[in-house]
Scaffold this active site. Structure first.
Site, short mmCIF file in Angstrom:
data_model
loop_
_atom_site.label_atom_id
_atom_site.label_comp_id
_atom_site.label_asym_id
_atom_site.label_seq_id
_atom_site.Cartn_x
_atom_site.Cartn_y
_atom_site.Cartn_z
CB CYS A 56 3.00 3.00 -18.50
SG CYS A 56 3.20 1.24 -18.38
CB CYS A 60 -4.02 -0.43 -18.59
SG CYS A 60 -2.79 -1.58 -18.48
CB CYS A 63 -3.70 3.02 -16.43
SG CYS A 63 -2.28 3.46 -15.30
CB CYS A 100 2.34 -1.08 -1.68
SG CYS A 100 2.28 -1.89 -3.30
CB CYS A 132 4.06 -4.86 -1.17
SG CYS A 132 2.68 -5.23 -2.32
CB CYS A 192 -0.96 -8.61 -3.18
SG CYS A 192 -2.05 -7.21 -3.18
NE ARG A 264 -4.66 -3.93 0.57
CZ ARG A 264 -3.47 -4.74 -0.12
NH1 ARG A 264 -3.20 -4.40 -1.16
NH2 ARG A 264 -2.79 -5.37 0.51
#
Ligand code: SAM
Ligand code: DTB
Ligand code: SF4
Length: 335
Positions: A56, A60, A63, A100, A132, A192, A264
């Site tokens: 990616c 972040c 991550c 998801c 999701c 979400c 969650r």
């Protein structure tokens, strides 16, 4: 049902007071609201699948999938639709009602990969599961296309407070995140949206993130609370382990602020005992990710979670329950 507790006019000072109240008082308050607004014996079981892993472009700091950090995660191109559907079937057979699909993308692009994801969404929806996706930023048009394919919910986290955000991510802004969330709302897809604790933020940052979530015109239908999973090779690799009491405090505050939302208990469960997780459920958590992997990191197995559910007297929530409740609310004669 009286909805006086479902408010989006919270003041920051009120949230501070709730968050900082004595822990057992807070848990009691959250547990009391939880039983008014939800079936406390039910926990939503969602399964995650990383349909496109690693490589990616974003930075972040937490991550494992950011290309710029050496984390040992293998880059994998977008999975084939049939492989995804057979994984979804396994998750359904194991009791999951929400599936998801996550992609390590900055944003969705209008290309063949997106068309393939739309096909996956259609397929999983036809299997009777709530579908999701978490694919990064979306335009309004892309959100609508996902909705048309049968998407039930879209996950896009704020991660932390607006103030702390630029310490964690510099390749996009908080406003970008909010814009995507608005596009998801406009398309009629369930939102979400939550965050991570353990990023080096202060208690005030956590309170501010909860403020942003709880003052949205409509509360997110689900709010994941993740504990940082520290990943070797990322800038946050050496962060201190999240204190379980902080996790409980965060969940309880979210439950008080957003009584009807699914809260969650997300990343971080492998480090928690059953007793610790039980306190999270008591404090209002009513959703988990199941299956022995989250996106790239370990998670308790289906068997371990089944044993925990048995012990605690919990059962998995049925799919599409929100819709049914909603129908009962607007058409009382159906009761
Ligand atoms: N690329 C998309 C995005 O960023 O929205 C979707 C996938 S991304 C991995 C989804 C979420 O996973 C992030 O927003 C973050 O909240 C969570 N996450 C990622 N790595 C994590 C970690 N090491 N510990 C806890 N949560 C993490
Ligand atoms: C969310 O809030 N947590 C999930 C899901 N949404 C996509 C992801 C957690 C990822 C943890 C790190 C990993 O397994 O790669
Ligand atoms: Fe990319 Fe999402 Fe990971 Fe950020 S959180 S690096 S956008 S996969």
């Amino acid at each position: 049902m009286i909805d006086n507790d479902v408010r989006n006019d919270w003041r920051l000072e009120e949230i501070k007071e709730i968050y900082n109240s004595p822990l057992l008082e807070l848990v009691f308050k959250a547990a009391s609201l939880h039983r008014v607004y939800n079936d406390t014996a039910e926990v939503q079981v969602c399964t995650l699948l990383s349909i496109k892993t690693g490589g990616c472009s974003e930075d972040c700091a937490y991550c494992p999938q950011a290309a710029r950090y050496s984390t040992g995660v293998d880059v994998q191109a977008l999975m084939k639709k049939d492989d995804v559907l057979s994984y979804a079937q396994k998750a359904k057979d194991a009791g999951s009602t929400r599936f998801c699909m996550g992609a390590a993308w900055r944003e969705v692009r209008d290309n063949r990969d997106f068309d393939r994801v739309l096909d996956m969404v259609k397929g999983v929806n036809e299997m009777g599961m709530e579908v999701c996706c978490t694919l990064g930023m979306l335009t309004e048009y892309q959100a609508q296309k996902l909705a048309d394919a049968g998407l039930y919910a879209y996950n896009h986290n704020l991660d932390t407070s607006k103030e702390h955000y630029s310490e964690i991510i510099t390749t996009r802004t908080y406003e970008d995140r909010i814009e995507t969330l608005e596009n998801v709302r406009k398309a009629g897809v369930s939102v979400c949206c939550g965050g991570i604790i353990g990023l080096g933020e202060t208690h005030d940052d956590r309170i501010k993130m909860l403020f942003t979530l709880a003052t949205m015109p409509t509360h997110p239908e689900s709010v994941p609370i993740n504990a940082l999973v520290p990943i070797k090779g990322t800038p946050l690799a050496a962060n201190e382990k999240v204190d379980v009491w902080d996790m409980i405090r965060m969940i309880a505050t979210a439950r008080v602020l957003m009584p009807k939302t699914m809260v969650r208990l997300s990343a971080g469960r492998t480090d928690m005992s059953i007793s610790e997780q039980a306190l999270c459920f008591l404090a209002g958590a009513n959703s988990i990710f199941a299956g022995d992997k989250l996106l790239t990191t370990p998670n308790p197995s289906f068997d371990e979670d089944n044993a925990m559910f048995q012990l605690l007297g919990l059962s998995p929530r049925k799919a599409f329950k929100e819709e049914k409740t909603y129908l009962h609310e607007i058409v009382p004669t159906l009761n």
